[in-house]
Design a protein around this motif. Sequence first.
Motif, PDB file in Angstrom:
ATOM      1  N   ILE A 112       0.795  -1.447   0.042  1.00  0.00           N
ATOM      2  CA  ILE A 112      -0.018  -0.105   0.181  1.00  0.00           C
ATOM      3  C   ILE A 112       0.878   1.290   0.056  1.00  0.00           C
ATOM      4  O   ILE A 112       1.888   1.527   0.984  1.00  0.00           O
ATOM      5  N   LYS A 113       0.699   2.093  -1.104  1.00  0.00           N
ATOM      6  CA  LYS A 113       1.469   3.160  -1.127  1.00  0.00           C
ATOM      7  C   LYS A 113       0.848   4.730  -0.675  1.00  0.00           C
ATOM      8  O   LYS A 113      -0.357   4.778  -1.060  1.00  0.00           O
ATOM      9  N   GLY A 114       1.509   5.450   0.064  1.00  0.00           N
ATOM     10  CA  GLY A 114       1.218   6.745   0.189  1.00  0.00           C
ATOM     11  C   GLY A 114       0.595   7.385  -0.906  1.00  0.00           C
ATOM     12  O   GLY A 114      -0.309   8.139  -0.502  1.00  0.00           O
ATOM     13  N   SER A 115       1.526   7.631  -2.135  1.00  0.00           N
ATOM     14  CA  SER A 115       1.187   8.471  -3.105  1.00  0.00           C
ATOM     15  C   SER A 115      -0.291   8.098  -3.746  1.00  0.00           C
ATOM     16  O   SER A 115      -1.104   8.595  -3.827  1.00  0.00           O
ATOM     17  N   TYR A 116      -0.401   6.617  -3.763  1.00  0.00           N
ATOM     18  CA  TYR A 116      -1.638   6.226  -4.355  1.00  0.00           C
ATOM     19  C   TYR A 116      -2.774   6.262  -3.497  1.00  0.00           C
ATOM     20  O   TYR A 116      -3.832   6.565  -3.787  1.00  0.00           O
ATOM     21  N   SER A 117      -2.458   5.851  -2.201  1.00  0.00           N
ATOM     22  CA  SER A 117      -3.592   6.018  -1.115  1.00  0.00           C
ATOM     23  C   SER A 117      -4.128   7.540  -1.312  1.00  0.00           C
ATOM     24  O   SER A 117      -5.497   7.929  -1.160  1.00  0.00           O
ATOM     25  N   ALA A 118      -3.175   8.468  -1.062  1.00  0.00           N
ATOM     26  CA  ALA A 118      -3.750  10.029  -1.123  1.00  0.00           C
ATOM     27  C   ALA A 118      -4.750  10.342  -2.087  1.00  0.00           C
ATOM     28  O   ALA A 118      -5.447  11.076  -2.104  1.00  0.00           O
ATOM     29  N   LEU A 119      -3.901   9.815  -3.540  1.00  0.00           N
ATOM     30  CA  LEU A 119      -4.791  10.152  -4.786  1.00  0.00           C
ATOM     31  C   LEU A 119      -6.328   9.274  -4.852  1.00  0.00           C
ATOM     32  O   LEU A 119      -7.246   9.936  -5.358  1.00  0.00           O
ATOM     33  N   ILE A 120      -6.170   8.210  -4.219  1.00  0.00           N
ATOM     34  CA  ILE A 120      -7.602   7.569  -4.404  1.00  0.00           C
ATOM     35  C   ILE A 120      -8.571   8.172  -3.314  1.00  0.00           C
ATOM     36  O   ILE A 120      -9.606   8.496  -3.750  1.00  0.00           O
ATOM     37  N   GLU A 153       5.757   7.718   1.954  1.00  0.00           N
ATOM     38  CA  GLU A 153       5.407   6.751   0.937  1.00  0.00           C
ATOM     39  C   GLU A 153       5.043   5.366   1.374  1.00  0.00           C
ATOM     40  O   GLU A 153       4.351   4.582   0.782  1.00  0.00           O
ATOM     41  N   TYR A 154       5.817   5.104   2.557  1.00  0.00           N
ATOM     42  CA  TYR A 154       5.778   3.571   3.192  1.00  0.00           C
ATOM     43  C   TYR A 154       5.148   4.101   4.627  1.00  0.00           C
ATOM     44  O   TYR A 154       5.740   4.870   5.242  1.00  0.00           O
ATOM     45  N   TYR A 155       4.519   3.230   4.996  1.00  0.00           N
ATOM     46  CA  TYR A 155       3.794   3.487   6.315  1.00  0.00           C
ATOM     47  C   TYR A 155       4.514   2.392   7.398  1.00  0.00           C
ATOM     48  O   TYR A 155       4.589   2.646   8.562  1.00  0.00           O
ATOM     49  N   ASP A 156       5.202   1.432   6.599  1.00  0.00           N
ATOM     50  CA  ASP A 156       5.880   0.498   7.674  1.00  0.00           C
ATOM     51  C   ASP A 156       7.210   0.367   7.641  1.00  0.00           C
ATOM     52  O   ASP A 156       7.842  -0.477   8.195  1.00  0.00           O
ATOM     53  N   ARG A 157       7.999   1.451   6.980  1.00  0.00           N
ATOM     54  CA  ARG A 157       9.368   1.572   6.950  1.00  0.00           C
ATOM     55  C   ARG A 157       9.671   2.869   6.534  1.00  0.00           C
ATOM     56  O   ARG A 157       9.049   3.753   6.112  1.00  0.00           O
ATOM     57  N   SER A 158      11.040   3.319   7.147  1.00  0.00           N
ATOM     58  CA  SER A 158      11.689   4.433   6.749  1.00  0.00           C
ATOM     59  C   SER A 158      12.496   4.601   5.591  1.00  0.00           C
ATOM     60  O   SER A 158      13.066   3.367   5.238  1.00  0.00           O
ATOM     61  N   CYS A 159      12.334   5.567   4.911  1.00  0.00           N
ATOM     62  CA  CYS A 159      13.210   5.845   3.757  1.00  0.00           C
ATOM     63  C   CYS A 159      13.707   7.427   3.883  1.00  0.00           C
ATOM     64  O   CYS A 159      12.750   8.293   3.103  1.00  0.00           O
ATOM     65  N   TRP A 160      14.879   7.570   4.185  1.00  0.00           N
ATOM     66  CA  TRP A 160      15.324   9.029   4.341  1.00  0.00           C
ATOM     67  C   TRP A 160      15.779   9.664   2.987  1.00  0.00           C
ATOM     68  O   TRP A 160      15.542  10.715   2.743  1.00  0.00           O
ATOM     69  N   LEU A 161      16.140   8.928   2.211  1.00  0.00           N
ATOM     70  CA  LEU A 161      16.572   9.419   0.866  1.00  0.00           C
ATOM     71  C   LEU A 161      16.465   8.281   0.037  1.00  0.00           C
ATOM     72  O   LEU A 161      17.320   7.261  -0.003  1.00  0.00           O
ATOM     73  N   ILE A 170      12.156  10.498  -2.762  1.00  0.00           N
ATOM     74  CA  ILE A 170      11.757  10.326  -1.442  1.00  0.00           C
ATOM     75  C   ILE A 170      12.737  11.197  -0.552  1.00  0.00           C
ATOM     76  O   ILE A 170      14.135  10.503  -0.465  1.00  0.00           O
ATOM     77  N   ILE A 171      12.269  12.065   0.160  1.00  0.00           N
ATOM     78  CA  ILE A 171      13.478  12.758   0.963  1.00  0.00           C
ATOM     79  C   ILE A 171      12.646  12.952   2.402  1.00  0.00           C
ATOM     80  O   ILE A 171      11.561  13.440   2.653  1.00  0.00           O
ATOM     81  N   MET A 172      13.356  12.542   3.490  1.00  0.00           N
ATOM     82  CA  MET A 172      13.112  12.654   4.622  1.00  0.00           C
ATOM     83  C   MET A 172      11.695  11.742   5.079  1.00  0.00           C
ATOM     84  O   MET A 172      10.866  12.247   5.791  1.00  0.00           O
ATOM     85  N   ASN A 173      11.651  10.704   4.375  1.00  0.00           N
ATOM     86  CA  ASN A 173      10.562   9.832   4.355  1.00  0.00           C
ATOM     87  C   ASN A 173       9.305  10.105   3.502  1.00  0.00           C
ATOM     88  O   ASN A 173       8.276   9.719   3.242  1.00  0.00           O
ATOM     89  N   LEU A 174       9.239  11.459   3.064  1.00  0.00           N
ATOM     90  CA  LEU A 174       8.322  12.084   2.479  1.00  0.00           C
ATOM     91  C   LEU A 174       8.175  11.697   1.069  1.00  0.00           C
ATOM     92  O   LEU A 174       9.113  11.702   0.317  1.00  0.00           O
TER      93      LEU A 174
END
Length: 244
Positions: A112-120, A153-161, A170-174
């Motif tokens: 489940i992706k943040g960008s997709y869920s926001a657009l939905i 973008e991901y609710y279950d893991r971090s991605c700082w860059l 993806i920058i600072m998880n966003l």
Amino acid sequence: LSILGWMISGYKVIGGSDKYDDLFYQLCSALNWRMKQSPTLNLQTYPDEPVYVPDMMVTIVTLSNFNRLCDNRYDATVEEWLRRAKMEWTDKETGLLKSFLNYNGSELSEPIKGSYSALICYYLTFVDEAFAKDQYERVKELFLQRSPTGIQEYYDRSCWLGLDIDSGPIIMNLSPSGTAFFIGPVTYFQDRELRKELLRTAEIAGSTLRGWNNNHYLLANMALVGEAITLAMRTSVPWFNKAE
């Protein structure tokens, strides 16, 4: 076809003439027919790839708008798709509509992706406000990050860059696209404080250039589509009287 039909419906909502009516009828007829021919009422954006649910949502928006503007011949199709979405295509862990589906209805193991869920969420405001609000609250719970405020973008893991094939950098998880998309439902549901915070993040990223007659994001010199999307989301309102 879906996007063109959606834009024609918008043209009619703001008082456009019957100039595109024949094309609107043809587009909706073709979309409805193709949905009925598919195994799951879903259409593929690209051959031999999964169903991208945000893209499929545009078809539902188009048919729903036709029902309101012309006649209700596609009511049953829209209602059946929404029923199945709530019963079959909702992720059991998050309660969110899945971002991807298999065309044939078999299980698909995709995140489940943040960008997709926001657009939905944004698209759902056109067809089922209660369902949209439910999804909106779930996205806030799972994907909303503070300092800086935005959608992960991901609710279950971090991605700082990093770089995601769908959301971009993806920058600072966003997720830049997810954050921009979420301004739409935030505006629609009049969540004013959160809207201010998201627009502050957009300003940090975009850097407004102020002119005599218009404003412009500096970042849009490289990503013009992002500025158009942000404008659309900043101005998200009900297209129809809620009493209809």
